[in-house]
Design an enzyme around this catalytic site. Sequence first.
Site, PDB file in Angstrom:
ATOM      1  N   ALA A  75       7.283   2.601   1.580  1.00 54.13           N
ATOM      2  CA  ALA A  75       5.828   1.701   1.806  1.00 54.13           C
ATOM      3  C   ALA A  75       5.232   1.128   0.477  1.00 54.13           C
ATOM      4  O   ALA A  75       5.462   1.750  -0.343  1.00 54.13           O
ATOM      5  CB  ALA A  75       4.982   2.801   2.552  1.00 54.13           C
ATOM      6  N   ASP A  76       4.757   0.093   0.814  1.00 52.22           N
ATOM      7  CA  ASP A  76       3.963  -0.270  -0.244  1.00 52.22           C
ATOM      8  C   ASP A  76       2.656  -1.102  -0.047  1.00 52.22           C
ATOM      9  O   ASP A  76       2.591  -1.660   1.027  1.00 52.22           O
ATOM     10  CB  ASP A  76       4.911  -1.204  -1.445  1.00 52.22           C
ATOM     11  CG  ASP A  76       4.330  -1.658  -2.554  1.00 52.22           C
ATOM     12  OD1 ASP A  76       4.391  -0.779  -3.630  1.00 52.22           O
ATOM     13  OD2 ASP A  76       3.638  -2.893  -2.736  1.00 52.22           O
TER      14      ASP A  76
END
Length: 199
Positions: A75-76
Site C-alpha cells: 500500500a502507499d
Amino acid sequence: MTSALILASGSAARAKMLRDAGVTLEIIKPAVDEDELKMSYRAEGADVIDTAIALAEMKAQAVSRRHNGRYILGADQMLECEGIWFDKPADIGAARAQLKALRGRQHHLVSAAVLVKDGQRLWHHVDRAELTMRDISDAFLEWYLALAGDAVTSSVGAYHLEGIGAQLMTRVRGDFFTVLGLPLLPVLAILRTHGMLRA
C-alpha cells in the site's frame, strides 16, 4: 481459511485498520527506495495515481520474493497540492513548512493497494480523497504542532484526521479509510474473494 495476510508496510495506521476489521496479519516492512521511484516517475511525467500504484506494488513484490505461496498486500499514499507532491515530513520543522504550504488550500490524498502472490499482481485499487485545510493562523499552527508532537512525522499530510488533525480542515470529500491511508473496503472484498475472510 488460508494463512495470514502479509502486510508489506510499516504503517501502524494500516495495520490497525486491517486488524480492527478482523484481518489476521503478519507485518513485514519492505526494504525499498521509495524516493528514487518517486523521482523517476515524476521525471517521466507520471501522475500521483500511477506512482502510488507503482509504489504499492514495489513494496509487495519486494516481500513476495521471499515468501512463496503467500498473499502480500502493498500500500502507499501520496499527497498532491496544485501539482506539488508532498512526502512525510522528516521532523517538526518540515511539518511546519508543509502545513504552511497547505493552509487555506485544497489537496488530494491518493491511497493505493496492490495484492501480490508468487510475484504476480492479482489485483489493485486506488482511491482519492479531497481535503480543504483552514487558513490557520501561525499561533494555531504552533499550538497544533505542540499538541500533536512527533506523530506529525508519521503521516504524509502531517496530520491524523482521526485525531486533533480534524481541527485543521474545513471540508473532506471522499472515503474516510482512504484518508487514513488504505482503501479498506475494496481490500476486504478482495480478501474475501481469495478466501482470507469469511464470505
